[in-house]
Design an enzyme around this catalytic site. Structure first.
Site, PDB file in Angstrom:
ATOM      1  CB  CYS B 156      55.299  27.658 -69.742  1.00  0.00           C
ATOM      2  SG  CYS B 156      53.775  27.912 -68.805  1.00  0.00           S
ATOM      3  CG  ASP B 313      57.635  31.194 -62.659  1.00  0.00           C
ATOM      4  OD1 ASP B 313      56.569  31.815 -62.803  1.00  0.00           O
ATOM      5  OD2 ASP B 313      58.061  30.363 -63.479  1.00  0.00           O
ATOM      6  CG  HIS B 342      56.441  32.001 -66.244  1.00  0.00           C
ATOM      7  ND1 HIS B 342      56.517  30.735 -65.730  1.00  0.00           N
ATOM      8  CD2 HIS B 342      55.791  31.880 -67.437  1.00  0.00           C
ATOM      9  CE1 HIS B 342      55.931  29.883 -66.560  1.00  0.00           C
ATOM     10  NE2 HIS B 342      55.487  30.557 -67.608  1.00  0.00           N
TER      11      HIS B 342
END
Lengths: 115, 368
Positions: B156, B313, B342
Site C-alpha cells: 500500500c 481491491d 486489498h
C-alpha cells in the site's frame, strides 16, 4: 446457528431474519457502494467536514488557549512545549544514528582490512 | 392400500419447551462469545523478533531465523508496510503469518514499523519517510545482515514509499522490489471512492490538516470502511455470528479484527501531500514528483520488480498499480494478479496457497 431449510417457519424468528438478510445483502451492498461513489456523496461529505471544522475551530481554539494559560499558571508544560521538546529529541536521535552509522562503517571487515 | 411413497411432512415443527430452553441458552452463550470477540484483542504478531533500530516512532525489527544459517537465503528481505496501520497484518497469527512463512523458507527477515505519529510529527512528509527514515533503516539492515544487497516488499503506501526510494536511490543495493497493492497512478479520477472523494472541490486536505494537525485514526478508518459500508459495518459481524461455532473462522476473525481495531493517525503534512500531489495531480506518473528537491524519475528504478495486484481491491483499484510497469527502467519485471481484496490477498484464507508461494518462488530465484 439456525436451520435453513428454505421453508417458512414461524417458530424460528432468527431463521426468518437470516433468510431476509441473505436475500438482500448483495443488493444493499451494491446500492451503498454505488451511493458512496457518486459525486453528490463526495460533495456532501466534503461540505459536512468543512462545516464541522469551521464550527468547531473557534471552540477548539478557546479551549487550547485557556488550557495553555492554565498550564502556564501552574508552571506545567503546555502541549507546544512538549511538542518542541519531542522535535529536539528526534533531532538528537538522528545525530546518534549518524554516529552509529560511522561506528558501523569503521567496524566493517573490509574497512578494518584496509587499515 | 396405496403403493405411493409417503409425502414428507414439511409443515413447521413446533419446538418442545425443552428445545426452546436449550435454544435460548445456546443463544445467550453465543451472544456472550460474540461480545467477547468484539471487545478483546487476540494475540497477534507473535513471531519472535528483535528490535535493532529506532528513530522517533519508527522501529526496525529482525525476525529470529528458524532455519540453519547454511540454508538461509543470502539476500535479506525488508518489509515496509503502510503508514496508517500497524504492520502486524504481516504476522497475523501463529500458523497463518507471512513472516513465519518467509522465515520457514530461509529469509533473513526485517520489518519496518513506522509507528504512530504524535502531534510533534504533524510536519513529517513523504520526503522524510523516503529520504530520511528509509535510508537509515537500510543502512542498519545492511550493517546487521552483513549484506550490501537487499530485497524490499512494500505494501500500500509502503509500496509508494518503496517505489520512490528505489527510483531515487537506484544504486543503494536494492536487488528485488515487491509491490503489493501499490497506489501509484491516479489518472482515472473515477477509479475508487478515495480518488472520487479527494477529487471533489468540496474536499480540502489543507484545511483538514491545518485544523486537526494529524489526521485522526477514526477518520481514516471510517473513510476506508465507507468504501464498502455494508460489508464493513454489517457483513463482517453477521459472518462472525453465522460461524460462531466454527473455531477456525472465529480465530481468524478475531485476529483480523484485532488488527483492524488498532488504528493510528496519519501525519497531517503527509496527508496533504498524498491528496494534493498524488491523488489530485498524479505527480509520480506525470514525472513531476519531487522529494527534497530531487525529481522522482521512475526510469531510474532498475531493481527486479514483482507487482502484485488485487483484482477486487476497492482501496487501490488495479488501474492505480498497472501503468508503473511501463515507466520503470527495470529489465526483470512481472505483474502478478490475485483474486481478492486489498488485505485479503496477503492475510486471507487463500494467501498461503496462492500469493505467498508466488512471491516466495519469485524472490527465491533472485535472492542468491
Amino acid at each position: 446457528m439456525t436451520k435453513t431449510n428454505g421453508d417458512f417457519n414461524p417458530f424460528d424468528p432468527t431463521g426468518m431474519f437470516k433468510g431476509m438478510r441473505d436475500a438482500n445483502m448483495d443488493a444493499w451492498s451494491k446500492m451503498m457502494i454505488d451511493l458512496v461513489n457518486t459525486d453528490a456523496y463526495a460533495e456532501a461529505t466534503g461540505a459536512a467536514l468543512n462545516a464541522w471544522l469551521t464550527t468547531s475551530g473557534p471552540f477548539r481554539k478557546v479551549l487550547e488557549d485557556s488550557m495553555a494559560k492554565t498550564l502556564e499558571q501552574l508552571n506545567l508544560p503546555s502541549r507546544d512545549d512538549v511538542t518542541r521538546l519531542a522535535e529536539r529529541l528526534t533531532n538528537i536521535e538522528m545525530r546518534l544514528d549518524d554516529l552509529d552509522a560511522k561506528l558501523d562503517e569503521s567496524l566493517r571487515p573490509s574497512h578494518s582490512g584496509e587499515n | 392400500m396405496s403403493n405411493a411413497a409417503p409425502t414428507p411432512d414439511t409443515s413447521p415443527q413446533i419446538p418442545t419447551f425443552l428445545e426452546l430452553c436449550a435454544g435460548w441458552h445456546k443463544a445467550a452463550e453465543n451472544i456472550e462469545k460474540f461480545n467477547r470477540l468484539l471487545t478483546t484483542d487476540a494475540k497477534i504478531a507473535q513471531t519472535p523478533k528483535e528490535l535493532i533500530w529506532t528513530l522517533n516512532k519508527a522501529k526496525l525489527y529482525r525476525y529470529a531465523p528458524v532455519v540453519p544459517k547454511e540454508e538461509q537465503k543470502r539476500t535479506p528481505l525488508l518489509m515496509v508496510f503502510a503508514i496508517m496501520n500497524r504492520p502486524h497484518v504481516l504476522d497475523l497469527r501463529p500458523g497463518h503469518s507471512y513472516a513465519e512463512y518467509m522465515l520457514r523458507h530461509g529469509y533473513d527477515l526485517y520489518l519496518l514499523d513506522w509507528g504512530a505519529p504524535g502531534p510533534e510529527d504533524k510536519n513529517i512528509t513523504f520526503d522524510d519517510y523516503t529520504l530520511e527514515y528509509l535510508p537509515r533503516v537500510i543502512r542498519k539492515l545492511k550493517s546487521v545482515s552483513g549484506s550490501d544487497e537487499f530485497s524490499m516488499l512494500g505494501w500500500c503506501l509502503g509500496a509508494l514509499i518503496s517505489t520512490m526510494y528505489s527510483a531515487l536511490r537506484p544504486d543503494d543495493g536494492l536487488k528485488n522490489l515487491i509491490l503489493l497493492t501499490a497506489p501509484l497512478d491516479f489518472a482515472d479520477k473515477t477509479a475508487g471512492g478515495f480518488t472520487r472523494w479527494s477529487s471533489n472541490p468540496a474536499f480540502n486536505p489543507d484545511t483538514i490538516a491545518e485544523k486537526l494537525g494529524n489526521i485522526p485514526p477514526e477518520m481514516i478508518d471510517n473513510g476506508a470502511k465507507m468504501l464498502k459500508p455494508i460489508e464493513n459495518y454489517f457483513g463482517s459481524y453477521t459472518m462472525l455470528w453465522d460461524n460462531i461455532d466454527n473455531p477456525g473462522t472465529v480465530e481468524a476473525w478475531h485476529a483480523m479484527n484485532t488488527w483492524v481495531r488498532d488504528i493510528i493517525p496519519m501525519a497531517g503534512a503527509t496527508y496533504k501531500q498524498l491528496i494534493n500531489d498524488l491523488y489530485k495531480e498524479n505527480r509520480l506518473m506525470e514525472g513531476t514528483m519531487k522529494l527534497r528537491g530531487e525529481l522522482v524519475d521512475l526510469k531510474r528504478l532498475k531493481a527486479n520488480v514483482l507487482n502484485v495486484i488485487a483484482e477486487a481491491d476497492h482501496i487501490t483499484p488495479p488501474c492505480q498499480s498497472e501503468r508503473v510497469m511501463d515507466l520503470i527502467g527495470s529489465q526483470d519485471k512481472e505483474v502478478f494478479r490475485v483474486r481478492g481484496g486489498h488485505i485479503g490477498i496477503m492475510a486471507g484464507r487463500g494467501a498461503e496457497k496462492n500469493t505467498w508461494p508466488h512471491i516466495e518462488s519469485w524472490l527465491a530465484a533472485r535472492s542468491d
